[in-house]
Design a protein around this motif. Structure first.
Motif, short mmCIF file in Angstrom:
data_model
loop_
_atom_site.label_atom_id
_atom_site.label_comp_id
_atom_site.label_asym_id
_atom_site.label_seq_id
_atom_site.Cartn_x
_atom_site.Cartn_y
_atom_site.Cartn_z
N ILE A 38 110.43 -1.78 -71.93
CA ILE A 38 109.86 -2.77 -71.03
C ILE A 38 110.49 -2.67 -69.64
CG2 ILE A 38 109.50 -5.24 -70.66
CD1 ILE A 38 108.03 -4.15 -73.11
N LEU A 46 106.06 -3.76 -61.02
CA LEU A 46 105.81 -5.16 -61.37
C LEU A 46 105.46 -6.03 -60.17
CD1 LEU A 46 108.75 -5.84 -63.87
CD2 LEU A 46 106.33 -5.53 -64.45
N GLN A 83 104.12 -3.67 -67.41
CA GLN A 83 105.38 -3.99 -68.10
C GLN A 83 105.88 -2.82 -68.95
OE1 GLN A 83 103.91 -8.11 -69.48
NE2 GLN A 83 106.14 -8.34 -69.27
N CYS A 129 109.26 -14.49 -70.04
CA CYS A 129 108.59 -13.23 -69.75
C CYS A 129 109.44 -12.08 -70.28
CB CYS A 129 108.39 -13.08 -68.25
SG CYS A 129 107.59 -11.54 -67.73
N SER A 131 109.64 -9.27 -69.06
CA SER A 131 110.21 -8.57 -67.91
C SER A 131 111.28 -9.37 -67.20
CB SER A 131 109.10 -8.18 -66.93
OG SER A 131 108.25 -7.20 -67.48
N HIS A 175 100.36 -10.91 -63.96
CA HIS A 175 101.09 -9.63 -63.98
C HIS A 175 100.31 -8.51 -63.31
CE1 HIS A 175 104.94 -9.82 -65.95
NE2 HIS A 175 104.47 -10.47 -67.00
#
Length: 210
Positions: A38, A46, A83, A129, A131, A175
């Protein structure tokens, strides 16, 4: 927020059935896929709008399978392509609503539809999240959401969600337009979330930001 798309999505009135055979469909995707690490906050992919998907082919189908595999490894309920480092407007989900009903599916080139005023009831639950690992913060979002987009064959689809699943749909659509949930927080709450992330240890493989 949404880019212009050559689409007849407005002609699609019915929502897809993403609850039927949810377990079997998720397993089939996951078994065909390969789990990938990830990406985390700070990775450039991102923080910019992803590219529209224009080729509905085997490579796209494999990406979706890999995303389901990656989502399961990370024990997430939703995952966008960026991601796992892929610059494409795609997200997958395996998420319960507030009634505990499991929703499994994906959306390509998602667009979050504007809600009428009477459907904009805000839910201020916590949000996290993959991320931004180990961090959580309260964030107000509408408790109902509708996302339109495409399936893997390029056909127009619409997905609706309530409660926790509505939050997932909004979070994942954000995202693919380069926005993390922490970008919607106050400066103080964003700083606190990043502190939580710094102090925690991810439970899944991540891509280090060089």
């Amino acid at each position: 927020m949404a880019s212009q798309q050559d689409t007849d999505q407005s002609l699609v009135d019915e929502f897809i059935n993403d609850t039927e055979d949810a377990e079997a469909r998720e397993l089939a995707h996951r078994e065909r896929g390969t789990s990938r690490p990830i990406t985390v906050v700070g990775n450039p992919v991102l923080h910019r709008e992803c590219r529209d998907v224009t080729a509905f082919d085997g490579e796209l189908a494999q990406l979706i399978d890999d995303m389901f595999a990656s989502q399961r490894t990370a024990e997430g309920v939703g995952l966008a392509a960026n991601q796992i480092g892929v610059d494409a407007k795609v997200f997958v989900y395996d998420c319960p609503d507030d009634d505990g009903v499991r929703h499994v599916g994906y959306v390509i080139n998602p667009v979050l539809e504007e809600l009428p005023a009477d459907r904009r009831v805000l839910d201020e639950s916590n949000e996290g999240c993959l991320s931004v690992p180990t961090a959580y913060a309260a964030l107000a979002r509408p408790d109902y959401a509708v996302v339109s987009g495409r399936d893997a064959q390029g056909n127009p689809i619409r997905v609706e969600g309530t409660g926790y699943f509505a939050r997932c749909l909004q979070h994942e659509t954000d995202h693919v337009y380069g926005r993390l949930y922490i970008d919607r927080l106050s400066k103080r709450d964003r700083k606190d979330a990043l502190r939580q992330m710094e102090e925690g240890t991810p439970r899944y493989p991540v891509v280090a930001n060089d």
